[in-house]
Design a protein around this motif. Structure first.
Motif: not given
Lengths: 550, 468
Positions: A393-411
């Motif tokens: 889904x992210x690869x299909x999107x025109x753009x992707x935004x990712x949050x970098x927050x040490x307290x709330x990890x995301x991958x």
């Protein structure tokens, strides 16, 4: 500006017992899908579906039947598409419907019908369900487009029945849009003959249709049924057998709460004032079946199948009922580890007919997303699970935004499923498309599948923008507001051009031309102006063309 | 003999190499078709036939004995009108086209092929009738109709050969390939695939169905494509005879029924081997309603296109005031939720209806003549044309049910009552068993009256057919 909800939305869920325009009969390895359009049951009032002509309602049932044949009747090896009307197979798309429809409706109608025809070709290529068009009478325009989507075409030879693409001379629009490409790319009709064919309103019949390659076989009226049965049996015999038992495609349940539609795993929330929708997909819960037998037992409720059926419905709803929503935010919610387990089940189950069907289906839904004329931004935030199949889904999107927050990890996670299980219309994986300019990069990523934190993701080029907790909200807000302020037409052209780097094939050509040419032709005065051919069709006046060419 | 000598014509055939070549190939196929699909017998006999040998007043009706396969089918167009202008539609006032305009080539070909297809079809439909002719006079009239339908096929084939290149030649071949009632190669219009096995049906066909042909020809006689207009104008001179055969044929059945009614105290016509007036009425209802279908839909985009393009006009277009007909409207009664209501449609889309109106009036005049005859014989009976909505399978009334007066009725009432109005199997069987040949000169079958006069001033007992 019109911002109210459509009071009478188009719905896409159908079941064979409620079909109004088709009859589906299964006899062992052979299915017969018979077009028996009820004139007085159009999708919208204001026109009659004469001569087995079709509108979106007719095609939604066809789409349902093609889908169901794959999941519910995997034992079927050949599908015969025929007509119930004595002298007419199908007159094509209903002209009065086209003439009275909005531009967006016309374009989305063409898009959906072509996706259905591609689904037929997909069923033939991947599920070995061969399609035979049994043209028992006149077959015009979109009717012939449907025949072109089949593996073989038999035409009744009664001195009168012809195949035709009469759109150019009669309506000043393009033949079924995909029709031209299928003619020369798929059937390899010589292009000069195709040119002649497409300007003869009454079409080509009998031996000439054979010699031009427009049909594969002709048969007299009295021998027609035999010829069809013989070809159907031969096609069925040439296709390897699969499971005889299918799974039931049970209806999806959804509920509406204001401007939010909720399915079990998917929610679509519309923010009408912002012209933005958020499509949220919930990942699989723990305990989801992971081996093929258990997946089959779960059937339609198996998470990947149900979630992507729900995504499919959401996309179709957006296209057909929400034409002022310009930007769709893609979100996921769930456990990355469970997601990866299901992903592995999808990878390792390959070869099992049901797992295969689910993979093919997910691929079709993702292609539907690629081909949707809306902007897509993926938002990769804490609690999300863009892993493997869902990372598509992210690869299909025109753009992707990712949050970098040490307290709330995301991958996010790349898996082998990103390596070609879900090809785009032109046959490439989205990962390969992403790295067209970096030879070997996609292969390297696939050689060592793993999860990526924001820093890694940015370095690997897997997301567009990585922002920390201070910047993220504002960055995303501005991007959204900016996007919806741009010309929707320009964005449609922009996105359709950027989404498909790499070589073309017949499928991608069909859609490139559909998006571009029909969008163009359908709003030119020569087609839809006051004296355009489509406007005046059936009216007492003849069209007047502006003869200046661009 | 040179081909152009065998084919009487006024199109300078001997100088037209292309046309000659096309006809050389087509002629043997045509004769083969005539042999296979024309009248089953009498091909070697000499028939007293009218042959057109030129277009002038004397030449179009030349009478002599001829064997049907030797009939000179010929190619005749009415002489050109100098500086003829297009009389209607968007090209009103422009010079008529002497060649096919490319823009309308396909539409014109379709029109010509559809018209042409009906001509051999009726020969095929009638091919068995010569075995049950009620008199030598009638049998001869049947053959006259047959050879002229054959000539009308020639007329359309001439246009296809002369103006439509290879496509035209292929269509001309296909016209000989299709066969009425053949499930594999049927004629284009369904009415022309119905068998005609009794003479009452033949008279009804020539009365009602051929009259549709007449009105189609009238509409084409106005065409902006001048060769089509001139060809169909000449065809109309022959078509009148077909209607004469139909109208007088039914008239003689009616007259005989009246005689038999008066001879019997119970007015029992069938008991005396005649065809009763109720049966005649049922046949009228069937053939008239079926022929109404041939005009096409009440609201038709094809009709609008053909009119706009100047291809197909109205009967005697000069009688109308507005030849553009772009802003005119036409009110059509429609069935709306079980009740009759009127809908106003653009006039161009209603051109089939305008033609149908003229057709209906024309039929009514013929029916009036029958009724005068009935009245003069002192019988109290009136034959009526049913409503144009009755028993239709094409157009806006198809699929709904109406009684002969045009009132909507439900499907149940229709099923219950339809054989009050239409011939049932036993009616057809009764008529069929009367069909025994009577071929002595001057003799008539019991169920039909003698004609008022013979052909071309000859007596009724003239030997119209000389058996070899």
């Amino acid at each position: 500006m019109e911002t109210t909800t459509n009071p009478d939305p188009v719905t896409f869920a159908r079941t064979p017992d409620t079909y109004q325009h088709w009859k589906l009969a299964i006899d062992g390895e052979i299915a017969r899908l018979t077009m028996a359009v009820q004139e007085d049951k159009p999708l919208r009032p204001g026109y009659r579906l004469k001569l087995n002509s079709y509108d979106l309602g007719v095609d939604i049932e066809l789409y349902d039947a093609v889908q169901r044949l794959r999941f519910e009747h995997p034992g079927v090896r050949c599908v015969v598409i025929g007509g119930a009307n004595d002298r007419v197979f199908c007159a094509g798309a209903n002209i009065n419907m086209l003439a009275t429809s909005s531009h967006a409706f016309k374009v989305n109608f063409c898009k959906f019908t072509n996706e259905t025809r591609l689904a037929i070709e997909d069923a033939s290529a991947h599920s070995g369900q061969k399609y035979l068009a049994a043209l028992n009478g006149i077959c015009a325009g979109g009717g012939y487009e449907l025949a072109l989507a089949c593996d073989e075409i038999i035409l009744v030879d009664d001195g009168n029945s012809a195949v035709s693409l009469p759109e150019v001379p009669l309506l000043g629009v393009l033949p079924g849009t995909g029709g031209l490409t299928r003619l020369v790319d798929k059937r390899k009709v010589r292009r000069d003959l195709a040119d002649v064919f497409c300007t003869i309103a009454e079409g080509v019949k009998g031996k000439r249709a054979i010699s031009w390659g427009l049909v594969d076989e002709i048969a007299t009226r009295s021998r027609f049924a035999d010829a069809v049965s013989r070809r159907a049996a031969a096609l069925a015999a040439a296709s390897p057998a699969r499971s005889k038992r299918g799974i039931a495609l049970t209806p999806l349940a959804s509920s509406r709460d204001g401007d939010t539609i909720r399915w079990e795993h998917v929610a679509l929330a519309i923010e009408r004032d912002k012209r933005v929708a958020t499509l949220t997909v919930a990942g699989p819960a723990s305990g989801v079946p992971l081996d093929a037998a258990a997946a089959r037992a779960a059937g339609a409720s198996w998470w990947p199948l149900q979630a992507f059926r729900e995504i499919d419905e959401a996309l179709l709803h957006l296209r057909h009922n929400e034409d002022e929503i310009g930007l769709v935010l893609l979100r996921t919610q769930g456990d990355l580890v469970t997601c990866l387990a299901v992903d592995r089940a999808l990878a390792e189950g390959a070869g099992d007919w049901f797992v295969d069907e689910v993979r093919f289906f997910v691929a079709r839904v993702l292609r539907r997303l690629d081909l949707t004329a809306r902007s897509f931004f993926a938002l990769v935030e804490p609690g999300s699970c863009f892993a493997g199949t869902l990372f598509e889904l992210a690869l299909a999107a025109d753009r992707s935004y990712m949050l970098a927050d040490n307290d709330r990890p995301v991958a996010i996670a790349v898996t082998p499923m990103n390596g070609g299980a879900y090809p785009m219309s032109h046959g490439l994986s989205r990962l390969a498309v992403r790295f067209q300019g970096k030879p070997g990069a996609a292969e390297d990523l696939l050689a060592a599948p793993r999860a990526y934190d924001p820093t890694d993701a940015e370095e690997a080029g897997l997301v567009t923008v990585v922002a920390d907790e201070i910047d993220y909200d504002d960055e995303v807000r501005v991007a959204i507001e900016e996007r919806v302020s741009l010309s929707p037409d320009a964005l449609t052209g922009l996105e359709a051009s950027l989404r498909f780097p790499g070589a073309e094939n017949a499928d991608s050509k069909i859609f490139a031309r559909l998006s571009a040419w029909q969008n163009w032709v359908f709003q030119r005065p020569n087609a839809v102006g006051e004296r355009g051919a489509l406007t005046l069709y059936g009216k007492p006046e003849r069209p007047a063309f502006d003869f200046r060419r661009t | 003999m040179q081909l152009h000598e065998k084919i009487p014509n006024n199109v300078n055939l001997s100088q037209d190499k292309r046309l000659l070549r096309a006809l050389e190939k087509w002629l043997p196929d045509y004769l083969r078709w005539w042999g296979e699909a024309g009248p089953t017998d009498y091909q070697a006999d000499e028939i007293y036939l009218r042959t057109a040998i030129s277009v002038d007043a004397k030449g179009w009706a030349h009478f002599d004995y001829v064997k049907m396969p030797d009939y000179k089918w010929g190619i005749f167009l009415t002489p050109p009108e100098p500086d003829r202008k297009i009389g209607f539609g968007d090209f009103y006032g422009n010079p008529a086209w002497q060649d096919v305009p490319g823009e309308f080539r396909n539409a014109l070909r379709r029109i010509i092929v559809t018209q042409g297809d009906t001509e051999p079809a009726s020969v095929e439909q009638q091919r068995l009738l010569c075995n049950s002719a009620p008199s030598m006079y009638d049998c001869r009239n049947l053959f006259q109709v047959n050879v002229e339908e054959g000539r009308h096929l020639w007329a359309m084939v001439y246009l296809l050969h002369a103006y439509f290149g290879r496509d035209g030649r292929e269509e001309a071949e296909d016209l000989l390939e299709r066969r009425s009632g053949d499930v594999d190669k049927p004629r284009i219009l369904s009415t022309f695939n119905e068998p005609i096995t009794d003479w009452l049906s033949f008279f009804m066909f020539t009365m009602f169905t051929d009259r549709d042909g007449k009105y189609q020809l009238y509409a084409l006689a106005e065409s902006g494509f001048d060769p089509l207009a001139r060809t169909t104008r000449f065809m109309l001179t022959e078509e009148a005879h077909h209607m004469f055969v139909g109208e007088t044929g039914v008239g003689r059945v009616v007259k005989r029924a009246c005689e038999l009614m008066k001879q019997d105290p119970n007015e029992d016509v069938r008991g005396q081997g005649g065809i009763d007036l109720d049966t005649v009425q049922k046949y009228v209802n069937f053939w008239y309603s079926s022929s109404l279908d041939l005009f096409g839909g009440e609201i038709s985009s094809n009709a609008a296109d053909y009119f706009a393009s100047g291809l197909k006009g109205r009967e005697h277009e000069e009688q109308f005031g507005d030849h553009i007909a772009l802003h005119g409207t036409y009110r059509i009664p429609i069935l709306d939720d079980g009740k009759m209501a009127e809908r106003e449609v653009p006039l161009r889309n209603a051109m089939n209806e305008v033609l149908r109106d003229a057709y209906i009036d024309d039929n009514q005049r013929g029916v009036d003549r029958w009724n005068r005859m009935i009245k003069e014989s002192g019988i109290d009976y009136t034959i009526t044309l049913p409503s144009r909505r009755f028993n239709r399978t094409m157009g806006i009334y198809a699929g709904s049910h109406f009684d002969p007066q045009g009132h909507p009725i439900d499907a149940e009432a229709w099923e219950r009552r339809k054989y009050e109005w239409l011939p049932k199997d036993s009616d057809r069987a009764y008529v069929q068993q009367l069909m025994q040949p009577v071929l002595e000169p001057g003799k008539m079958a019991n169920w039909i009256g003698a004609p008022d006069r013979g052909v071309k001033g000859q007596p009724i007992d003239f030997e119209y057919i000389r058996r070899v």
